[in-house]
Design an enzyme around this catalytic site. Structure first.
Site, mmCIF file in Angstrom:
data_model
loop_
_atom_site.group_PDB
_atom_site.id
_atom_site.type_symbol
_atom_site.label_atom_id
_atom_site.label_comp_id
_atom_site.label_asym_id
_atom_site.label_seq_id
_atom_site.Cartn_x
_atom_site.Cartn_y
_atom_site.Cartn_z
ATOM 1 N N ASP A 231 -7.975 1.735 7.867
ATOM 2 C CA ASP A 231 -6.901 0.972 7.233
ATOM 3 C C ASP A 231 -7.082 -0.531 7.435
ATOM 4 O O ASP A 231 -6.811 -1.314 6.518
ATOM 5 C CB ASP A 231 -5.551 1.419 7.824
ATOM 6 C CG ASP A 231 -4.371 0.714 7.173
ATOM 7 O OD1 ASP A 231 -4.328 0.684 5.929
ATOM 8 O OD2 ASP A 231 -3.494 0.202 7.903
ATOM 9 N N HIS A 236 -10.238 -4.676 6.078
ATOM 10 C CA HIS A 236 -9.830 -6.083 6.063
ATOM 11 C C HIS A 236 -10.554 -6.945 7.104
ATOM 12 O O HIS A 236 -11.040 -8.027 6.790
ATOM 13 C CB HIS A 236 -8.327 -6.205 6.364
ATOM 14 C CG HIS A 236 -7.440 -5.556 5.344
ATOM 15 N ND1 HIS A 236 -7.539 -5.799 4.001
ATOM 16 C CD2 HIS A 236 -6.414 -4.673 5.484
ATOM 17 C CE1 HIS A 236 -6.610 -5.098 3.344
ATOM 18 N NE2 HIS A 236 -5.926 -4.401 4.224
ATOM 19 N N LYS A 335 -0.745 -0.495 15.328
ATOM 20 C CA LYS A 335 0.662 -0.429 14.911
ATOM 21 C C LYS A 335 1.525 -0.035 16.098
ATOM 22 O O LYS A 335 1.038 0.507 17.088
ATOM 23 C CB LYS A 335 0.815 0.594 13.790
ATOM 24 C CG LYS A 335 0.135 0.162 12.501
ATOM 25 C CD LYS A 335 0.624 0.951 11.308
ATOM 26 C CE LYS A 335 -0.051 0.531 10.027
ATOM 27 N NZ LYS A 335 0.368 -0.779 9.530
ATOM 28 N N LYS A 340 3.893 -8.993 17.325
ATOM 29 C CA LYS A 340 2.987 -9.217 16.195
ATOM 30 C C LYS A 340 2.030 -10.334 16.608
ATOM 31 O O LYS A 340 2.456 -11.458 16.898
ATOM 32 C CB LYS A 340 3.803 -9.646 14.982
ATOM 33 C CG LYS A 340 2.991 -9.911 13.742
ATOM 34 C CD LYS A 340 3.922 -9.966 12.544
ATOM 35 C CE LYS A 340 3.269 -10.563 11.307
ATOM 36 N NZ LYS A 340 1.892 -10.186 11.058
HETATM 37 C C1 BG6 Z 1 -2.434 -3.098 4.491
HETATM 38 C C2 BG6 Z 1 -2.451 -1.908 5.410
HETATM 39 O O1 BG6 Z 1 -3.602 -3.135 3.718
HETATM 40 O O2 BG6 Z 1 -2.341 -4.277 5.267
HETATM 41 C C3 BG6 Z 1 -1.188 -1.869 6.235
HETATM 42 O O3 BG6 Z 1 -2.569 -0.714 4.661
HETATM 43 C C4 BG6 Z 1 -1.026 -3.167 6.982
HETATM 44 O O4 BG6 Z 1 -1.196 -0.775 7.136
HETATM 45 C C5 BG6 Z 1 -1.139 -4.354 6.038
HETATM 46 O O5 BG6 Z 1 0.258 -3.149 7.596
HETATM 47 C C6 BG6 Z 1 -1.189 -5.664 6.819
HETATM 48 O O6 BG6 Z 1 -1.206 -6.745 5.954
HETATM 49 P P1 BG6 Z 1 0.107 -7.619 5.728
HETATM 50 O O7 BG6 Z 1 -0.356 -8.709 4.838
HETATM 51 O O8 BG6 Z 1 1.128 -6.721 5.101
HETATM 52 O O9 BG6 Z 1 0.534 -8.077 7.085
#
Ligand code: BG6
Length: 487
Positions: A231, A236, A335, A340
């Site tokens: 994920d 990312h 998570k 944060k």
């Molecule tokens: C998403 C994930 O691509 O990015 C999520 O699937 C995650 O699990 C999220 O919480 C985080 O990115 P942002 O920009 O929402 O903080």
């Protein structure tokens, strides 16, 4: 056939943005508000919006969704109003070629198909497109995860290029639309104090961290097969690593920028090639974050405990180039954590010689780039007040500015402009799977234990503080419940 010839009036519309999966959460929570923000800021755009999906909706129902989402983004102006009033909904089974062809006929101008649907449906949809007469310039935008391993990503890439050229495939990574990630480029390349020290000559280690206080949020259907590793790290954070580690591109256009990112990723692998030794995984147990109570992850609705899904993952990589050899890049995301913490941290090496006579703080300098709110901080040792030979720790801080554009607005701008710079190129998507595969294999073989941490904590207690190098204090302060409650 060019679908633009079938509709009226053609001249007034540049692009039809067709959102497939119109009733989904991604559409209402992220795509529509982002579109509204973009159209508010750039009212010259001539966009038509079509929602498509399996639900038996009519235009009015869809317009209600659009209106609500646009209002949440404080959208304003004639363009926004026009798009909202003229948007239509078409019931479409995107796995059916005839349905798809009918949808394309409704579009005007250049067409962008945004697959806001689960990856398996998107793949079926792309197969259905094989039997459709596709309009010139058709853009296909696909959400992550792109495939489920290197081989499936390659197959999907091969299939997509039978439909449209690579430049018209947008593999979406909204992190590339995040201003902080792009701020790294400005900070580094526009300031001579940074680029010359951006290497293993001066950097001790790099950490990319994305700790979230959010739990599963009802996403078991997707997340319970992905976990934190796929994920976030695969999808990312490796992209963020690539932006930090890339060699300077000549320009920031799509070719140069994506070439530079791809070269960095091709050189990236698990530290010492030992995934069992350099990765960790854990999942949350019941706990509280501020006022919120989270259950054990395995008791969240829809979770299958036999999947052994991790909600916290940490892996150390190396970028095997002359610039970066020997510098660990640790990527972590999880998570249900107490605070944060989203940041890129570059810890410098110790100075080669500190003249005898100084006392106080001699910790190495640290450059910290926080992702939302966007902020940078350069931690240094400076002569404190009073005794001039005593060094104090001080931080030079700067905000990266107010009014940050939504990451998805940047993503949509690229699609509407036909500029794929911020989207993930096909070879890069495959590389990201290649890089994490040894970790997934080690985890599946049981070589790395699945540890636990109470929701609301900073993770398993025995995990070493991240990126501390020779510096004693942890990089990130212990979870602050007040900050957690606000995030
Ligand atoms: C998403 C994930 O691509 O990015 C999520 O699937 C995650 O699990 C999220 O919480 C985080 O990115 P942002 O920009 O929402 O903080």
């Amino acid at each position: 056939m060019n679908a633009s010839q079938t509709s009226d009036p053609v001249e007034s519309i540049d692009t039809t943005l067709c959102i497939l999966g119109a009733s989904g959460d991604l559409t209402s929570r992220l795509l529509l508000p982002a579109l509204a923000q973009l159209l508010t800021e750039e009212p010259h755009r001539k966009v038509r919006l079509i929602g498509a999906g399996m639900d038996d909706w009519d235009d009015e129902r869809w317009r209600g969704i659009v209106e609500k989402a646009f209002a949440s983004a404080k959208a304003d102006g004639e363009t926004v109003k026009d798009v909202r009033e003229h948007t239509t909904y078409r019931r479409t089974d995107i796995t059916d070629s005839e349905d798809f062809a009918g949808l394309l006929k409704e579009c005007e101008g250049r067409i962008a198909l945004y697959f806001a649907v689960p990856p398996a449906i998107a793949e079926k949809g792309c197969r259905a497109l094989e039997k459709v007469d596709l309009p010139d310039g058709l853009i296909l935008a696909l959400e992550k995860p792109f495939g489920s391993d290197e081989a499936t990503a390659r197959r999907l890439n091969e299939q997509l290029t039978t439909l449209v050229p690579e430049e018209q495939v947008y593999r979406i990574d909204h992190f590339m639309g995040r201003s902080t990630v792009l701020n790294v480029l400005g900070l580094r390349f526009a300031n001579r104090v940074f680029e010359p020290v951006w290497s293993n000559d001066h950097i001790e280690n790099v950490t990319v961290r994305y700790d979230e206080t959010l739990g599963l949020e009802g996403r078991a259907g997707y997340y319970d097969t992905a976990g934190a590793m796929i994920d976030m790290i695969q999808s990312h954070l490796l992209q963020v690593l690539a932006v930090v580690a890339m060699d300077p591109p000549a320009t920031l256009d799509a070719v140069d920028f994506r070439d530079a990112k791809a070269a960095a990723l091709r050189a990236t692998k698990v530290w010492e090639g030992d995934a069992a030794a350099h990765s960790r995984r854990a999942r949350y147990t019941a706990g509280s974050i501020g006022e919120r109570q989270l259950p054990d992850y395995v008791d969240e609705p829809g979770v299958d405990p036999s999947h052994e899904t991790e909600t916290l993952a940490e892996v150390t990589f190396e970028v095997d180039t002359s610039r970066w050899a020997g510098v660990p890049f640790t990527l972590r995301s999880g998570k249900g954590l107490g605070a944060k913490v989203s940041e890129i941290v570059m810890r410098f090496k110790d100075v080669s010689h500190l003249p005898t006579g100084f006392e106080g703080s001699t910790a190495p300098s640290v450059l910290r780039l926080s992702l939302g709110p966007d902020r940078m901080s350069l931690e240094l040792n400076l002569n404190g007040p009073g005794d001039p030979f005593h060094l104090d720790r001080a931080a030079l801080e700067s905000e990266f500015g107010e009014g940050e554009r939504r990451a998805y607005s940047e993503v949509l701008e690229g699609i509407l402009d036909g500029d794929p710079t911020l989207s993930v190129r096909g070879d890069t998507a495959e590389q990201c799977w290649r890089i994490v595969q040894p970790v997934l294999d080690a985890w599946r073989s049981g070589a790395v234990p699945l540890e636990e941490y109470p929701a609301g904590s900073a993770g398993p207690e025995d995990w070493p503080a991240l990126g501390t190098g020779s510096f004693e204090a942890p990089l990130v302060p212990a979870a602050d419940p007040e900050a957690a409650a606000q995030s």
